[in-house]
Enzyme design. Structure first.
Site, mmCIF file in Angstrom:
data_model
loop_
_atom_site.group_PDB
_atom_site.id
_atom_site.type_symbol
_atom_site.label_atom_id
_atom_site.label_comp_id
_atom_site.label_asym_id
_atom_site.label_seq_id
_atom_site.Cartn_x
_atom_site.Cartn_y
_atom_site.Cartn_z
ATOM 1 N N LYS A 12 -12.761 0.486 9.612
ATOM 2 C CA LYS A 12 -12.540 1.644 8.727
ATOM 3 C C LYS A 12 -12.908 1.156 7.327
ATOM 4 O O LYS A 12 -12.120 1.232 6.376
ATOM 5 C CB LYS A 12 -11.071 2.084 8.857
ATOM 6 C CG LYS A 12 -10.754 3.411 8.228
ATOM 7 C CD LYS A 12 -11.317 4.587 8.988
ATOM 8 C CE LYS A 12 -11.037 5.867 8.230
ATOM 9 N NZ LYS A 12 -11.758 7.031 8.732
ATOM 10 N N ASP B 27 -12.738 6.446 13.580
ATOM 11 C CA ASP B 27 -12.600 7.869 13.922
ATOM 12 C C ASP B 27 -13.837 8.348 14.683
ATOM 13 O O ASP B 27 -13.750 9.043 15.700
ATOM 14 C CB ASP B 27 -12.323 8.719 12.672
ATOM 15 C CG ASP B 27 -13.143 8.288 11.455
ATOM 16 O OD1 ASP B 27 -13.803 7.240 11.515
ATOM 17 O OD2 ASP B 27 -13.131 9.020 10.447
ATOM 18 N N ASP C 85 -5.565 -1.045 20.207
ATOM 19 C CA ASP C 85 -4.466 -0.503 21.001
ATOM 20 C C ASP C 85 -4.788 0.935 21.395
ATOM 21 O O ASP C 85 -4.685 1.339 22.565
ATOM 22 C CB ASP C 85 -3.199 -0.561 20.114
ATOM 23 C CG ASP C 85 -1.930 -0.289 20.877
ATOM 24 O OD1 ASP C 85 -2.003 -0.106 22.102
ATOM 25 O OD2 ASP C 85 -0.854 -0.260 20.246
#
Ligand code: NAD
Length: 361
Positions: free
Chosen positions: A192, A224, A248
């Site tokens: 990110k 994303d 995760d």
């Protein structure tokens, strides 16, 4: 490696059932592949609480450090649910991961052609996907400090810290590049970097590392977008590497796409012995009934053969054998459609074993 020393922690619930089948396959693959295998069982989880008052003993931790690899079943169950969190069976697993300092979690996600119907994605999108998520396991926001809630009620502030150092990024990066070299030489680093400084560093370090692996094509993607693309075109992915929290989430997203939790193996790797385990838990609802799917445990053995024994040939034979039994129509209850005949845990294990023998004899 011509010798392989494996500590076996079968644990609770379906743990012993699926581990028995996985060990059968490991023993035969080693025998036929010229590896002298030594297996040592150890107490773990609820069974260890009953015998020793704690979910893992110091003796087992010490033994784990000396082994080449650890094969784990699953732990936990209603019998131990009332214990405080710090004393529960699952705590033994965290202690073991910490003790072995296994910083790289490898979770393959593959759609078996024979099980395409179980995939929740549209067939034309899901066709033949087969990728691997490599998640950093012992750093990032789950471990960063400060971590606290401070202040007066009504104005309290909660904080956690996302921190990665260059050495931490380099060591997970090397595992990812080396894994990509053994697969299709494509690596996607997920970050990110557009909003987080630490992820900017992550991207910079991964890019610099690529110079040591000129045969691997490195790409970057924001997390994303990666989540969206994994659903839209999963077959375009091969090896993904990412931090703890993003990994995760993405590895569970990948798991859902494969159809059954009974099909997901995993490896956790560090500098020392690797830890191999199916992703599923102890499934108390079906324990002791011969209904558990042993394929995740069996494919965990394939990962052990690949990463610890460095025998890609034997790992391939085990994975191809799993494919073969599924193609022949064998189904444990979790895989069967309504009205389909099912096989037991043991029958599935025996069928894979026979396929392994066919391939390696
Ligand atoms: P679970 O994974 O044990 O079971 C979830 C569902 O999937 C159940 O319906 C179960 O029957 C089914 N399932 C799981 N593995 C299967 C297999 N191999 N074949 C067929 N069906 C399978 O998760 P849960 O029910 O949330 O947890 C049960 C216990 O396991 C709890 O005590 C939990 O803390 C523990 N747990 C342990 C681990 C581990 O040891 N790594 C991981 C997750 C949960």
């Amino acid at each position: 490696m011509s010798k392989l020393d494996v500590l076996v922690l079968e644990g609770d619930g379906i743990g012993p059932e699926v581990t028995t089948e996985a060990i059968g396959v490991l023993q035969r693959a080693c025998e036929l592949g010229g590896i002298a295998l030594s297996l040592e069982p150890g107490p773990f989880g609820g069974a260890c609480i009953d015998a020793h008052g704690e979910p893992i003993t110091q003796a087992v931790l010490d033994r784990a450090s000396q082994a080449d690899g650890v094969l784990l079943g699953a732990c936990g169950g209603p019998k131990w649910d009332a214990l405080p969190t710090s004393k529960r069976p699952e705590r033994g697993l965290l202690r073991l991961r910490e003790h072995l300092a296994v910083f790289a979690n490898l979770r393959p996600a593959k759609l078996f052609a024979a099980l395409a119907d179980s995939c929740p994605l549209r067939p034309e999108r899901a066709k033949n996907f087969d990728f691997l998520v490599i998640r950093e396991l012992v750093g990032g926001i789950y471990f960063g400090k400060p971590r606290q809630v401070t202040g007066e009620p009504g104005h309290r502030v909660g904080e956690n810290t996302l921190v990665y150092s260059e050495p931490e990024i380099i060591r997970i990066g090397r595992v990812a590049f080396e894994t990509a070299q053994r697969r299709n030489k494509k690596l996607l680093s997920v970050d990110k970097a557009n909003v987080l400084e630490v992820m900017g560093l992550w991207r910079e370090v991964m890019t610099a590392l690529a110079k040591d692996y000129t045969d691997v094509k490195l790409e970057h993607m924001y997390v994303d977008n990666a989540a969206m693309q994994l659903i839209l075109r999963p077959a375009d992915f091969d090896v993904l590497v990412t931090g703890n929290m993003f990994g995760d989430i993405l590895s569970d997203l990948a798991a859902a796409a494969t159809g059954s939790i009974g099909l997901l193996p995993s490896a956790a790797l560090g500098e020392g012995p690797g830890l191999y385990e199916p992703v599923h838990g102890s499934a108390p609802d079906i324990a002791g009934q011969g209904k558990a799917n042993p394929l995740a445990a069996i494919m965990s053995v394939a990962m052990l053969l690949e990463h610890t024994a460095q025998r890609v040939d034997l790992a391939g034979a085990v994975n191809d054998s799993v494919d073969a039994v599924l193609n022949r129509g064998l189904r444990t209850a979790d895989l069967a459609k309504q009205g389909e005949t099912t096989v037991s845990t043991q029958e599935m294990g025996t069928a894979v074993l026979a396929e392994v023998e066919k391939r390696l004899s």
